[in-house]
Design a protein around this motif. Structure first.
Motif, PDB file in Angstrom:
ATOM      1  N   ILE A   1       0.833  -1.200   0.000  1.00  0.00           N
ATOM      2  CA  ILE A   1       0.000   0.000   0.000  1.00  0.00           C
ATOM      3  C   ILE A   1       0.868   1.250   0.000  1.00  0.00           C
ATOM      4  CG2 ILE A   1      -1.676   1.314   1.355  1.00  0.00           C
ATOM      5  CD1 ILE A   1      -2.804  -1.344   2.287  1.00  0.00           C
ATOM      6  N   LEU A   2       1.986   1.224   0.699  1.00  0.00           N
ATOM      7  CA  LEU A   2       2.885   2.370   0.738  1.00  0.00           C
ATOM      8  C   LEU A   2       3.446   2.655  -0.648  1.00  0.00           C
ATOM      9  CD1 LEU A   2       4.434   4.495   2.382  1.00  0.00           C
ATOM     10  CD2 LEU A   2       6.194   2.790   2.740  1.00  0.00           C
ATOM     11  N   ASP A   3       3.818   1.612  -1.378  1.00  0.00           N
ATOM     12  CA  ASP A   3       4.363   1.806  -2.717  1.00  0.00           C
ATOM     13  C   ASP A   3       3.335   2.437  -3.643  1.00  0.00           C
ATOM     14  OD1 ASP A   3       6.786   0.749  -2.017  1.00  0.00           O
ATOM     15  OD2 ASP A   3       6.284  -1.267  -2.673  1.00  0.00           O
ATOM     16  N   THR A   4       2.096   2.003  -3.573  1.00  0.00           N
ATOM     17  CA  THR A   4       1.080   2.568  -4.460  1.00  0.00           C
ATOM     18  C   THR A   4       0.801   4.023  -4.121  1.00  0.00           C
ATOM     19  OG1 THR A   4      -0.687   1.704  -3.071  1.00  0.00           O
ATOM     20  CG2 THR A   4      -0.014   0.366  -4.956  1.00  0.00           C
ATOM     21  N   SER A   5       0.884   4.398  -2.859  1.00  0.00           N
ATOM     22  CA  SER A   5       0.651   5.797  -2.514  1.00  0.00           C
ATOM     23  C   SER A   5       1.806   6.667  -3.012  1.00  0.00           C
ATOM     24  CB  SER A   5       0.455   5.968  -1.013  1.00  0.00           C
ATOM     25  OG  SER A   5       1.637   5.644  -0.318  1.00  0.00           O
ATOM     26  N   VAL A   6       3.021   6.136  -3.004  1.00  0.00           N
ATOM     27  CA  VAL A   6       4.160   6.881  -3.531  1.00  0.00           C
ATOM     28  C   VAL A   6       4.023   7.047  -5.039  1.00  0.00           C
ATOM     29  CG1 VAL A   6       6.655   6.785  -3.917  1.00  0.00           C
ATOM     30  CG2 VAL A   6       5.724   6.235  -1.674  1.00  0.00           C
ATOM     31  N   TYR A   7       3.616   5.978  -5.727  1.00  0.00           N
ATOM     32  CA  TYR A   7       3.433   6.066  -7.174  1.00  0.00           C
ATOM     33  C   TYR A   7       2.298   7.009  -7.542  1.00  0.00           C
ATOM     34  CZ  TYR A   7       6.611   2.134  -7.579  1.00  0.00           C
ATOM     35  OH  TYR A   7       7.705   1.327  -7.511  1.00  0.00           O
ATOM     36  N   SER A   8       1.227   6.987  -6.797  1.00  0.00           N
ATOM     37  CA  SER A   8       0.122   7.885  -7.112  1.00  0.00           C
ATOM     38  C   SER A   8       0.503   9.332  -6.812  1.00  0.00           C
ATOM     39  CB  SER A   8      -1.137   7.484  -6.352  1.00  0.00           C
ATOM     40  OG  SER A   8      -0.944   7.636  -4.971  1.00  0.00           O
ATOM     41  N   ALA A   9       1.315   9.568  -5.782  1.00  0.00           N
ATOM     42  CA  ALA A   9       1.775  10.923  -5.496  1.00  0.00           C
ATOM     43  C   ALA A   9       2.680  11.434  -6.614  1.00  0.00           C
ATOM     44  CB  ALA A   9       2.502  10.964  -4.162  1.00  0.00           C
ATOM     45  N   ALA A  10       3.545  10.568  -7.122  1.00  0.00           N
ATOM     46  CA  ALA A  10       4.414  10.962  -8.229  1.00  0.00           C
ATOM     47  C   ALA A  10       3.593  11.232  -9.485  1.00  0.00           C
ATOM     48  CB  ALA A  10       5.452   9.887  -8.488  1.00  0.00           C
ATOM     49  N   TYR A  11       2.583  10.410  -9.721  1.00  0.00           N
ATOM     50  CA  TYR A  11       1.714  10.607 -10.885  1.00  0.00           C
ATOM     51  C   TYR A  11       1.014  11.959 -10.815  1.00  0.00           C
ATOM     52  CZ  TYR A  11      -2.334  10.131 -13.911  1.00  0.00           C
ATOM     53  OH  TYR A  11      -3.292  10.347 -14.860  1.00  0.00           O
ATOM     54  N   VAL A  12       0.492  12.310  -9.659  1.00  0.00           N
ATOM     55  CA  VAL A  12      -0.215  13.584  -9.492  1.00  0.00           C
ATOM     56  C   VAL A  12       0.760  14.745  -9.660  1.00  0.00           C
ATOM     57  CG1 VAL A  12      -1.406  15.030  -7.797  1.00  0.00           C
ATOM     58  CG2 VAL A  12      -2.050  12.638  -8.074  1.00  0.00           C
ATOM     59  N   ARG A  13       1.976  14.585  -9.153  1.00  0.00           N
ATOM     60  CA  ARG A  13       2.970  15.655  -9.270  1.00  0.00           C
ATOM     61  C   ARG A  13       3.319  15.919 -10.732  1.00  0.00           C
ATOM     62  NH1 ARG A  13       9.170  15.525  -8.325  1.00  0.00           N
ATOM     63  NH2 ARG A  13       9.599  17.735  -8.270  1.00  0.00           N
ATOM     64  N   TYR A  14       3.586  14.859 -11.490  1.00  0.00           N
ATOM     65  CA  TYR A  14       3.936  15.031 -12.900  1.00  0.00           C
ATOM     66  C   TYR A  14       2.744  15.526 -13.714  1.00  0.00           C
ATOM     67  CZ  TYR A  14       8.359  12.770 -11.930  1.00  0.00           C
ATOM     68  OH  TYR A  14       9.590  12.467 -11.436  1.00  0.00           O
ATOM     69  N   LYS A  15       1.565  15.067 -13.374  1.00  0.00           N
ATOM     70  CA  LYS A  15       0.371  15.529 -14.084  1.00  0.00           C
ATOM     71  C   LYS A  15       0.171  17.023 -13.880  1.00  0.00           C
ATOM     72  CE  LYS A  15      -3.644  15.049 -12.386  1.00  0.00           C
ATOM     73  NZ  LYS A  15      -4.928  14.680 -11.835  1.00  0.00           N
ATOM     74  N   ASN A  16       0.370  17.499 -12.654  1.00  0.00           N
ATOM     75  CA  ASN A  16       0.219  18.928 -12.382  1.00  0.00           C
ATOM     76  C   ASN A  16       1.298  19.745 -13.084  1.00  0.00           C
ATOM     77  OD1 ASN A  16      -2.063  18.624 -10.838  1.00  0.00           O
ATOM     78  ND2 ASN A  16      -0.926  18.425  -8.924  1.00  0.00           N
ATOM     79  N   LEU A  17       2.515  19.209 -13.189  1.00  0.00           N
ATOM     80  CA  LEU A  17       3.567  19.915 -13.910  1.00  0.00           C
ATOM     81  C   LEU A  17       3.220  20.059 -15.384  1.00  0.00           C
ATOM     82  CD1 LEU A  17       6.936  18.540 -12.514  1.00  0.00           C
ATOM     83  CD2 LEU A  17       6.155  20.897 -12.520  1.00  0.00           C
ATOM     84  N   VAL A  18       2.710  18.993 -15.989  1.00  0.00           N
ATOM     85  CA  VAL A  18       2.393  19.031 -17.410  1.00  0.00           C
ATOM     86  C   VAL A  18       1.195  19.938 -17.672  1.00  0.00           C
ATOM     87  CG1 VAL A  18       1.593  17.625 -19.349  1.00  0.00           C
ATOM     88  CG2 VAL A  18       3.438  16.799 -17.904  1.00  0.00           C
ATOM     89  N   LYS A  19       0.249  19.990 -16.771  1.00  0.00           N
ATOM     90  CA  LYS A  19      -0.947  20.810 -16.967  1.00  0.00           C
ATOM     91  C   LYS A  19      -0.725  22.290 -16.669  1.00  0.00           C
ATOM     92  CE  LYS A  19      -4.896  19.171 -15.649  1.00  0.00           C
ATOM     93  NZ  LYS A  19      -5.948  18.580 -14.809  1.00  0.00           N
ATOM     94  N   THR A  20       0.434  22.632 -16.087  1.00  0.00           N
ATOM     95  CA  THR A  20       0.740  24.023 -15.769  1.00  0.00           C
ATOM     96  C   THR A  20       1.356  24.700 -16.987  1.00  0.00           C
ATOM     97  OG1 THR A  20       1.177  23.421 -13.476  1.00  0.00           O
ATOM     98  CG2 THR A  20       2.043  25.520 -14.226  1.00  0.00           C
ATOM     99  N   ASN A  21       0.870  25.856 -17.342  1.00  0.00           N
ATOM    100  CA  ASN A  21       1.434  26.618 -18.453  1.00  0.00           C
ATOM    101  C   ASN A  21       2.706  27.326 -18.006  1.00  0.00           C
ATOM    102  OD1 ASN A  21      -0.504  26.032 -20.413  1.00  0.00           O
ATOM    103  ND2 ASN A  21      -1.874  27.599 -19.589  1.00  0.00           N
ATOM    104  N   LEU A  22       3.579  27.609 -18.969  1.00  0.00           N
ATOM    105  CA  LEU A  22       4.791  28.368 -18.659  1.00  0.00           C
ATOM    106  C   LEU A  22       4.419  29.747 -18.151  1.00  0.00           C
ATOM    107  CD1 LEU A  22       7.121  27.450 -21.620  1.00  0.00           C
ATOM    108  CD2 LEU A  22       7.483  26.925 -19.226  1.00  0.00           C
ATOM    109  N   GLY A  23       5.040  30.185 -17.066  1.00  0.00           N
ATOM    110  CA  GLY A  23       4.773  31.492 -16.507  1.00  0.00           C
ATOM    111  C   GLY A  23       3.536  31.571 -15.640  1.00  0.00           C
ATOM    112  N   GLU A  24       2.865  30.457 -15.418  1.00  0.00           N
ATOM    113  CA  GLU A  24       1.635  30.475 -14.627  1.00  0.00           C
ATOM    114  C   GLU A  24       1.918  30.541 -13.127  1.00  0.00           C
ATOM    115  OE1 GLU A  24      -2.360  27.696 -14.105  1.00  0.00           O
ATOM    116  OE2 GLU A  24      -0.964  27.314 -15.733  1.00  0.00           O
ATOM    117  N   ARG A  25       3.006  29.944 -12.691  1.00  0.00           N
ATOM    118  CA  ARG A  25       3.334  29.958 -11.264  1.00  0.00           C
ATOM    119  C   ARG A  25       4.097  31.239 -10.916  1.00  0.00           C
ATOM    120  NH1 ARG A  25       5.243  23.923  -9.518  1.00  0.00           N
ATOM    121  NH2 ARG A  25       3.305  22.898 -10.065  1.00  0.00           N
TER     122      ARG A  25
END
Length: 71
Positions: A12-36
């Protein structure tokens, strides 16, 4: 008492780490340049390619944008 999660490859710990990484990369890709604020070079321009025609050039462009964002 037998471990009910022993038959799975990941715990269960491994899946939570993988899902956290997935959410992190998804948010990076969905962010436009200069938005932050104070981080103008974080993000990608994937939304700029949203309404482009689907051809090999566009798919390669989106792929390169995602790879550069994750780096």
């Amino acid at each position: 008492m037998p471990n009910q999660y022993a038959k799975f490859k990941y715990t269960i710990l491994d899946t939570s780490v993988y899902s956290a990484a997935y959410v992190r990369y998804k948010n990076l890709v969905k962010t436009n340049l200069g938005e932050r604020p104070f981080q103008p070079f974080v993000g990608s321009n994937v939304y700029g390619s949203l309404f482009e025609p689907l051809d090999p050039f566009t798919t390669d462009q989106v792929k390169i944008q995602i790879i550069n964002t994750i780096k």
